[in-house]
Design an enzyme around this catalytic site. Structure first.
Site, PDB file in Angstrom:
ATOM      1  N   SER A 271       0.701  -1.190  -0.139  1.00 49.87           N
ATOM      2  CA  SER A 271       0.466  -0.449  -0.157  1.00 49.87           C
ATOM      3  C   SER A 271       1.050   0.889  -0.279  1.00 49.87           C
ATOM      4  O   SER A 271       0.394   2.195  -0.168  1.00 49.87           O
ATOM      5  CB  SER A 271      -1.044   0.071   1.123  1.00 49.87           C
ATOM      6  OG  SER A 271      -0.040   0.057   2.303  1.00 49.87           O
ATOM      7  N   CYS A 272       2.037   1.326   0.434  1.00 51.80           N
ATOM      8  CA  CYS A 272       3.081   2.337  -0.088  1.00 51.80           C
ATOM      9  C   CYS A 272       3.709   2.377  -0.926  1.00 51.80           C
ATOM     10  O   CYS A 272       3.894   3.787  -1.538  1.00 51.80           O
ATOM     11  CB  CYS A 272       4.210   2.136   1.448  1.00 51.80           C
ATOM     12  SG  CYS A 272       2.972   2.115   2.800  1.00 51.80           S
ATOM     13  N   PHE A 273       5.308   1.892  -0.943  1.00 50.56           N
ATOM     14  CA  PHE A 273       5.691   1.908  -2.601  1.00 50.56           C
ATOM     15  C   PHE A 273       5.141   2.224  -3.780  1.00 50.56           C
ATOM     16  O   PHE A 273       5.080   3.241  -4.044  1.00 50.56           O
ATOM     17  CB  PHE A 273       6.548   0.885  -2.935  1.00 50.56           C
ATOM     18  CG  PHE A 273       7.716   0.310  -1.194  1.00 50.56           C
ATOM     19  CD1 PHE A 273       8.245   1.311  -0.797  1.00 50.56           C
ATOM     20  CD2 PHE A 273       8.500  -0.657  -1.843  1.00 50.56           C
ATOM     21  CE1 PHE A 273       9.053   1.455   0.699  1.00 50.56           C
ATOM     22  CE2 PHE A 273       9.726  -0.546  -0.448  1.00 50.56           C
ATOM     23  CZ  PHE A 273       9.654   0.573   0.371  1.00 50.56           C
TER      24      PHE A 273
END
Ligand code: UGA
Length: 434
Positions: A271-273
């Protein structure tokens, strides 16, 4: 201290539970009634090692969840840990941040005394100054630095080790305004983190608001680019029959490179990079700067699943055949499938006409929502039985122990995207970068 955390996602729930465990009194505000009652029943709303135990221990005493923003009036500090998803172009959506800031401001309008509003969410530089502060000011009728203080304190925890990362961070970044207001905010944040810093030696970085916002993006963009670089080098290694892991072990000995985050494979997800790299690319472009290296990091990442499928194609035509996909979570230790590399791999298999059977120790139900029509197995052994090929997309430890299970395959073609399969004898085995 009396602390409120707005948002019960990965960051909000973990932060609230860890700060409660550190001795503070926490109230966690979320609009979702089901999540709120779960926390109050002592159950973590997400799968995260160690979190259930902390929530069970502190729910009803130092940790309380509520849907009611009014409860933040009794606290000294409010962390905004709300989602900042990106649209198709990478622009972050600040709707939740605006709504949360407005609700906090409305409570502050009625509150006497100091209050610190801390942005925890990942937001592009100047968002705290240009969106959060004006929204709280408008709703509260107060001025930042006078009626309330503001800070930006990004989070670096990883899914799967969130509790540990929050309790034992490498660094704590505290972005504040200039002058007396900033000093006051720093004092309050030092008090918040004092129990964590007492048990664990972390670097504390004191900086400005927009610098703190940028540090978060730079951290993630650097790590994502580091993986894409080792993947690019790994792809070249493969062309020469060189083992990229041998090369990575050697270059990692150079302290300027370091041994971490050099595992080449099918690429980065989560969900971040993907979200954060897209957001900083978009933000840079809005400023008229073309971030070519970051765009290349994304392109390499999108190519890796196609390379895995390409390796499969060199060994077998999977049309009409059973193919196992081992690992559905974006990484081990989590049931999160967001941007999992298994998704483009499964799509590629479906395009090729394969009968896909997926297996993951914890992420099956999440993937079933994404691909309801493929088959799911209860074990790796069951997925492999009768399969004409297996593709490995997540480095779950349990895959290392697979051995005799491969003998039940109709055709033992194994394409490993994570360097996790130990058995090689009797298999047509290919590693993506080795
Ligand atoms: C990442 C950062 O590591 C955290 O510091 C940050 O706080 C978090 O994003 C966030 O912004 O919230 P996370 O997405 O949980 O954490 O997962 P990572 O462990 O960083 O892994 C990301 C992806 O990179 C996974 O798909 C993993 O399989 C892949 N990866 C990681 C590799 O392909 N090779 C490696 O050597 C390391």
């Amino acid at each position: 201290m009396q602390i409120s955390v707005i948002g019960s996602g990965y960051v909000g729930t973990t932060l609230a539970a860890v700060l409660a465990d550190a001795g503070h009194d926490l109230v966690n505000v979320d609009l979702d009634e089901e999540i709120v009652s779960q926390i109050n029943d002592g159950v973590a709303p997400i799968f995260e090692p160690g979190l259930d135990e902390l929530v069970a221990e502190h729910a009803g005493t130092q940790l309380r969840a509520t849907t009611d923003y009014d409860d933040i009036a009794d606290t000294d500090v409010t962390f905004l840990a709300l989602p900042t998803p990106t649209d198709d172009e990478g622009k972050i959506d600040l709707a939740a941040m605006r709504a949360g800031s407005r609700s906090v401001g409305e409570i502050l309008a009625e509150k006497d005394g100091d209050h610190l509003v801390v942005v925890k969410s990942t937001v592009v530089p100047t968002t705290t100054e240009e969106v959060v502060v004006p929204t709280v000011e408008e709703a509260s009728g107060k001025t930042a630095g006078e009626g309330f203080d503001v800070a930006m304190n990004p989070e670096f925890l990883r899914e799967g080790t969130a509790v540990y990362d929050c309790q034992e961070p490498d660094k704590i970044v505290l972005g504040v305004q200039d002058g007396a207001a900033g000093e006051r905010a720093l004092d309050t944040l030092h008090e918040v983190y004092e129990p964590i810093l007492a048990d664990h030696d972390a670097s504390v970085v004191e900086t400005g608001l927009r610098e703190a916002e940028m540090i978060k993006y730079a951290n993630n963009a650097f790590l994502a680019a580091k993986i894409s670089l080792i993947n690019e080098l790994g792809n070249i290694c493969k062309e020469y029959g060189v083992d990229a892991y041998e090369v990575a072990d050697a270059i990692g000995l150079d302290h300027r490179i370091g041994p971490h985050f050099l595992r080449s494979g099918v690429g980065w997800g989560g969900s971040c990079f993907p979200k954060d790299v897209a957001a900083i690319i978009h933000a840079a472009r809005e400023k008229g700067y073309a971030p070519e290296l970051l765009e290349a990091a994304v392109a390499v990442n999108e190519r890796q699943p196609q390379r895995l499928l390409g390796l499969l194609d060199t060994h077998t035509d999977v049309a009409g055949k059973r193919v196992a996909v081992l690992g559905l979570a974006f990484k081990p230790g989590t049931d999160d499938i967001r941007e999992s590399r298994a998704i483009p791999v499964i799509e590629g298999l479906i395009e090729r006409g394969a009968d896909v059977v997926g297996y993951d120790p914890v992420a099956t139900e999440n993937m079933r929502e994404h691909f309801p029509d493929i088959e799911y197995a209860d074990s790796a052994a069951a997925a492999l039985e009768g399969a004409h090929a297996a593709l490995v997309t997540t480095d779950w430890d349990e895959f290392e122990a697979l051995d005799g299970e491969f003998d039940a395959m109709a055709d033992p073609v194994v394409i490993d995207g994570r360097r996790v399969i130990e058995r090689r004898d009797g298999l047509t085995y290919e590693g993506i970068t080795w």
